[in-house]
Write a protein that holds these residues in place. Sequence first.
Motif, short mmCIF file in Angstrom:
data_model
loop_
_atom_site.label_atom_id
_atom_site.label_comp_id
_atom_site.label_asym_id
_atom_site.label_seq_id
_atom_site.Cartn_x
_atom_site.Cartn_y
_atom_site.Cartn_z
N ASN A 53 0.82 -1.21 0.00
CA ASN A 53 0.00 0.00 0.00
C ASN A 53 0.85 1.26 0.00
O ASN A 53 0.61 2.19 -0.76
CB ASN A 53 -0.93 0.00 1.21
N THR A 56 2.91 1.76 -3.37
CA THR A 56 2.12 2.03 -4.57
C THR A 56 1.27 3.28 -4.42
O THR A 56 0.63 3.70 -5.38
CB THR A 56 1.20 0.83 -4.89
N THR A 57 1.25 3.87 -3.22
CA THR A 57 0.41 5.05 -2.98
C THR A 57 1.24 6.33 -2.90
O THR A 57 0.80 7.39 -3.37
CB THR A 57 -0.38 4.89 -1.66
N ASP A 124 -8.83 1.83 0.64
CA ASP A 124 -7.37 1.97 0.65
C ASP A 124 -6.91 3.40 0.95
O ASP A 124 -5.79 3.61 1.42
CB ASP A 124 -6.79 1.53 -0.70
N ALA A 125 -7.78 4.38 0.69
CA ALA A 125 -7.40 5.78 0.88
C ALA A 125 -7.07 6.09 2.34
O ALA A 125 -6.28 6.99 2.64
CB ALA A 125 -8.51 6.70 0.39
#
Length: 311
Positions: A53, A56-57, A124-125
Amino acid sequence: MSFLHALQGVLTIMIMVSVGYFLTHKGWFTDDSKKLLPRLVNYVALPTYMTWNLMTTFSREKLLAMLPGAIVPFIAMLISFVISYVLSIILNIPVGRRGTFRSMFFVSSAIFVGLPVNLALFGDAGVPFVLLYFLANAALFWTLGAYSISTDGKLSGTPIFSLTTLKNLFSPPLTAFTIATILILAQIPLPDVLAHTFKNLGSMTTPLSMLFIGIIIYSSNLREIKFSKDMFALLIGRFIISPLAILLVASFFPIPDLMKKVFVIQSAMPAMTQTAILAKIYDADAEYAAVMTSVTTLAAMLAIPVYMVLL
């Protein structure tokens, strides 16, 4: 629409917990399962999900801009600890339980329960903000919290900072967070094959965690739980005082709205599941810690939908 999304997230959590409860009733999950599921989550699912996470964020710039937000939960939890210290004296909680009470009062199960709950509610935010809260939560639990628990047992006088503290502080999830942060700051990308692998392994986090909560709830002998003044105070601390402390501190340190919501939910999670383990290690009242942790877990299932409505 936001309320319906929150309601859907809460129902998702309830259904998964109910499945764990039902399968335990049917004998699918045993005492061995109670040991296996937390290990899978802590050593496999959580570290891989956090690494995937984060990498990739975030870019280097976004990560550096987000990190200062950790000051909000850190200060809020210290405020809660001071309140717990005063209450433990005012309520005349037995000396052999005061430190354990204080630890459960001001720190929460921010990663094992908090991450799956926030995933279900915000997607996911919200995960990066969960990890920010986790940083402060882990640092305070394995220092101030662990020290408080140790004062209840025969090993009282254990130093707040030691090699053991450092070892416990760098748990697999925190180690994964640290490594991912270093890679992001160094601008080293995660290879595609690892990204896909970590994503798939990390997807186990929510279902395994919720199944485990169902097992814990089923295993709790509710008939033997007796309501007491310290239990009432602990519930107030976990689900009212701790979230209010977040809102208070956030009013002085402006943070994004989603970050504030995630912090509030994180602060209203059950007591740390490791509390009973540490109580056993320090020869404190482990049964007291286990009962109180179970009670806060049950109460969290009621508190989560309430907070989603309020937010």
